[in-house]
Design an enzyme around this catalytic site. Structure first.
Site: not given
Ligand code: NAD
Ligand code: TDX
Length: 354
Positions: A137, A160, A164
């Site tokens: 992102e 967000y 990042k």
């Molecule tokens: P998540 O929200 O599920 O988990 C985040 C974790 O970080 C939680 O356990 C939370 O308690 C902890 N946390 C938050 N604030 C904190 C703080 N101040 N100190 C210590 N711990 C803290 O997130 P996720 O989806 O597992 O994402 C993990 C990482 O991967 C993030 O850096 C996110 O940007 C990155 N990322 C996520 C996705 C995705 O699709 N979910 C994709 C690419 C990158």
């Molecule tokens: O209720 C919903 N309806 C909907 O249409 C939600 C929650 C999302 N959406 C859409 C928004 C996005 O186009 O679906 C897509 C995916 O949404 P999210 O699951 O919120 O993900 P996104 O915003 O793409 O970000 C995720 O991928 C990149 C993670 O949350 C991030 O942490 C990561 O960096």
């Protein structure tokens, strides 16, 4: 190695620990987590009694706490997942995103710098490698054509993604300025077990099971490149082992889908797995107001990590989605546990209890 895994109680961090703790008994893994609403210690039940695992409840935005942690643990490797991760929350309240994602990353880098070069003669004390887990992102939105490469200009759209992007810049600056060993991975959208049900895929599964409306933002035409979470975890480990220090690697599933396609696929799988008529679930689809600043399309060129680290994803979108649906069907108690408390309060306040 002593490995600090920040955010280890969240979605990706817990899947990472579930894979790596049993696989590498010679390494010690410390889960460093503030335990926010997004954390769930049930996700770590499989590893919590392992002799090479420990938990430290630490807020990475608190410098004194981070400093104490590093003095106690002297890590060889930091795998930095901890973040506020939900785009919609960042739009409604960006402050925590700046605190955790920017200040928190800064504190960890400072702690590594202290370990790196704080002897009187300036010689390094330790070789702690900082692996920063980031997102696609940061690159902003693609049009209908093209892919994000490691050279794509940063152009974040949400608080967000801006937080990042800022953290990525800090990590690179510490590498260039202080010569600290860092690696960065920028990954596309993850899905799989243990994802908090505020994100698209688990939210939709949950709403289907509860026969609630399926909220699709705008026309549902936004595109994301989906990757099964274990494939992301393996990519991170491949970069730690085989990636070049100071380099960035894009990670993606080569699996672009419009949101509406994701929801339709989920309706079909959930219907099959629960013996429901697909039409009953498809009838729950509801088009709602679009997300402000909603990026149209993300897609990753993962050539570099494939070529340099020999990584490829194991799951296809279809196999990964079926595994994910099965996990949520088999783990209803996990969902109920995370849906209580703060999450419920936030949803009630912002979405009228959606
Ligand atoms: P998540 O929200 O599920 O988990 C985040 C974790 O970080 C939680 O356990 C939370 O308690 C902890 N946390 C938050 N604030 C904190 C703080 N101040 N100190 C210590 N711990 C803290 O997130 P996720 O989806 O597992 O994402 C993990 C990482 O991967 C993030 O850096 C996110 O940007 C990155 N990322 C996520 C996705 C995705 O699709 N979910 C994709 C690419 C990158
Ligand atoms: O209720 C919903 N309806 C909907 O249409 C939600 C929650 C999302 N959406 C859409 C928004 C996005 O186009 O679906 C897509 C995916 O949404 P999210 O699951 O919120 O993900 P996104 O915003 O793409 O970000 C995720 O991928 C990149 C993670 O949350 C991030 O942490 C990561 O960096």
């Amino acid at each position: 190695m002593n490995v600090l895994v920040t955010g280890g109680a969240g979605f990706i961090g817990s899947n990472f620990l579930n894979l790596m703790v049993p696989r590498y008994p010679q390494h010690r893994f410390v889960c460093v987590d503030k335990l926010t609403y997004a954390a769930n210690l049930q996700s770590l039940e499989g590893v919590s009694s392992a002799s090479n695992y420990a938990l430290e409840r630490v807020d990475i935005a608190d410098w004194d706490a981070v400093d104490r942690l590093f003095a106690k643990e002297t890590p060889d490797l930091v795998v930095h997942f901890a973040a506020e991760s939900h785009v919609d929350r960042s739009i409604l309240g960006p402050r925590d995103f700046v605190k955790t994602n920017i200040e928190g990353t800064f504190n960890l880098l400072e702690a590594c710098r202290k370990a790196w070069g704080s002897t009187k003669d300036g010689a390094k004390k330790s070789d702690v490698l900082f692996h920063h887990v980031s997102t696609d992102e940061v690159y902003g939105s693609l049009g209908d054509e093209g892919l994000f490469t490691e050279e794509t200009r940063y152009d974040p759209s949400s608080p967000y993604s801006a937080s990042k992007a800022s953290s990525d810049h800090l990590v690179r600056a510490y590498s260039r300025t202080y010569g600290m060993p860092v690696k960065i991975t920028n990954c596309s959208n993850n899905y799989g077990p243990r994802q908090f049900p505020e994100k698209l895929i688990p939210l939709m599964i949950q709403h289907m099971l509860e026969r609630k409306p399926l909220p699709i933002y705008g026309k549902g035409l936004n595109v994301r490149d989906w990757l099964y979470v274990d494939d992301h975890c393996e990519a991170i480990w491949a970069v730690i082992e085989r990636g070049v220090v100071g380099e960035t690697y894009n990670v993606g599933g080569n699996s672009e889908k419009k949101n509406i396609e994701v929801v339709d696929t989920l309706c079909a799988i959930v219907a099959e797995e629960t013996g429901t008529k697909a039409d009953e679930l498809l009838g729950l689809k509801t088009y709602v107001t679009d997300r402000p600043g909603h990026d149209l399309r993300y897609a990753i060129d993962a050539t570099k990590i494939r070529r340099e680290c020999g990584w490829t994803p194991k799951e296809t979108f279809e196999t990964g989605m079926r595994k994910t649906v099965r996990w949520y069907l088999d783990n209803r108690a996990w969902v109920e546990a995370v849906k209580s408390g703060e999450y419920r309060k936030w949803m009630d306040a912002n979405y009228g209890g959606r």
